[in-house]
Enzyme design. Structure first.
Site, PDB file in Angstrom:
ATOM      1  N   HIS A 259     -95.354  31.028  21.941  1.00  0.00           N
ATOM      2  CA  HIS A 259     -95.662  32.024  22.975  1.00  0.00           C
ATOM      3  C   HIS A 259     -94.855  31.691  24.235  1.00  0.00           C
ATOM      4  O   HIS A 259     -94.653  30.514  24.554  1.00  0.00           O
ATOM      5  CB  HIS A 259     -97.167  32.020  23.263  1.00  0.00           C
ATOM      6  CG  HIS A 259     -97.595  33.192  24.093  1.00  0.00           C
ATOM      7  ND1 HIS A 259     -97.380  33.246  25.451  1.00  0.00           N
ATOM      8  CD2 HIS A 259     -98.187  34.354  23.748  1.00  0.00           C
ATOM      9  CE1 HIS A 259     -97.850  34.407  25.902  1.00  0.00           C
ATOM     10  NE2 HIS A 259     -98.332  35.099  24.899  1.00  0.00           N
TER      11      HIS A 259
ATOM     12  N   GLU B  64     -92.471  40.071  22.431  1.00  0.00           N
ATOM     13  CA  GLU B  64     -93.153  40.171  23.721  1.00  0.00           C
ATOM     14  C   GLU B  64     -92.171  39.844  24.852  1.00  0.00           C
ATOM     15  O   GLU B  64     -91.990  38.666  25.180  1.00  0.00           O
ATOM     16  CB  GLU B  64     -94.326  39.190  23.782  1.00  0.00           C
ATOM     17  CG  GLU B  64     -95.448  39.512  22.831  1.00  0.00           C
ATOM     18  CD  GLU B  64     -96.737  38.785  23.201  1.00  0.00           C
ATOM     19  OE1 GLU B  64     -97.795  39.408  23.124  1.00  0.00           O
ATOM     20  OE2 GLU B  64     -96.679  37.605  23.577  1.00  0.00           O
TER      21      GLU B  64
HETATM   22  P1  PGA Z   1    -101.109  40.743  27.645  1.00  0.00           P
HETATM   23  O1  PGA Z   1    -100.674  39.408  26.851  1.00  0.00           O
HETATM   24  O2  PGA Z   1    -101.606  41.702  26.608  1.00  0.00           O
HETATM   25  O3  PGA Z   1    -102.165  40.287  28.568  1.00  0.00           O
HETATM   26  O4  PGA Z   1     -99.887  41.246  28.335  1.00  0.00           O
HETATM   27  C1  PGA Z   1    -100.090  39.487  25.596  1.00  0.00           C
HETATM   28  C2  PGA Z   1     -99.694  38.103  25.159  1.00  0.00           C
HETATM   29  O5  PGA Z   1     -99.249  37.326  26.013  1.00  0.00           O
HETATM   30  O6  PGA Z   1     -99.811  37.757  23.978  1.00  0.00           O
END
Ligand code: PGA
Length: 221
Positions: free
Chosen positions: A93, A142
């Protein structure tokens, strides 16, 4: 279709169990809907127990695991010990890369540990250049600008990046979208051809909001 809740460093055991008791009975029964919750390590075993007892269609995942096996690695949670509790693990992540200096090499080791222990690795990539470790078949795209900002990437760009990743790593790679996904924008995101679900942070913390997200996906299937 995957819908994965990433609670990050939130919810004590009581709060976690409250969420399970509210969400569990409301998950729509759809064959291809795969719902996963990733609590903090401290709540993992109680969450797993509550889901098992309630017979809820929710899998349990961790937000990380050790790049090593069992042994003298103070503070780490190895896949070999986690595998009794989890079936999925979020790896690489961007918050781990940024705050804990996690490197692509560490993500490779963690992925290997997960696979050796029958845990499905979900590797987070920040853009189409982030390397996807060998044998990893589930990733979440992401972009950093979208995480926790209320500013998600466009469905079209999610689809474009997912298409590039599938082209590079194989059409059997499943790509999730993530970063500010909520019950309002989830539909546009999962309607894209290359997208196999979503990884959800903030919006997963609220039981009602998370149920809404699952129901939106359930209706589509
Ligand atoms: P968020 O986070 O939905 O709060 O933007 C997603 C993530 O970091 O997995």
């Amino acid at each position: 279709m995957w819908i994965i809740a990433n609670w990050k460093s939130n919810k004590n055991i009581a709060e976690a169990l409250d969420w399970v008791s509210k969400v569990g009975p409301q998950i729509p029964k759809a064959d291809n809907l795969k719902v996963v919750v990733c609590p903090s390590f401290s709540a993992l075993s109680e969450v797993k127990k509550a889901i098992t007892v309630g017979n809820f269609p929710i899998m349990v995942g961790s937000q990380d695991l050790s790049p090593f096996g069992t042994g003298a690695y103070t503070g780490e949670e190895p896949a070999l010990l986690l595998k009794d509790l989890i079936s999925v693990s979020i790896l690489g992540h961007s918050e781990r890369r940024k705050n804990f200096s996690e490197t692509d090499e560490m993500v490779v080791k963690k992925t290997e540990q997960a696979i050796q222990n029958n845990i499905l690795p979900l590797v987070c990539v920040q853009n189409e250049e982030t390397p996807v470790p060998q044998n990893c078949k589930l990733v979440a795209y992401e972009p950093i600008f979208a995480i926790g900002t209320g500013n998600p990437d466009t469905p079209e760009n999610n689809n474009r990046v997912a298409g590039i990743l599938k082209g590079k790593y194989g059409q059997d790679l499943e790509v999730l979208c993530g970063g500010s996904v909520n019950s309002e924008n989830i539909k546009a995101c999962i309607d894209q051809q290359n997208i196999a679900g979503a990884l959800i942070g903030n919006a997963s913390l609220d039981a009602e909001e998370f149920v809404k997200i699952c129901q939106t996906i359930g209706e589509k299937m």
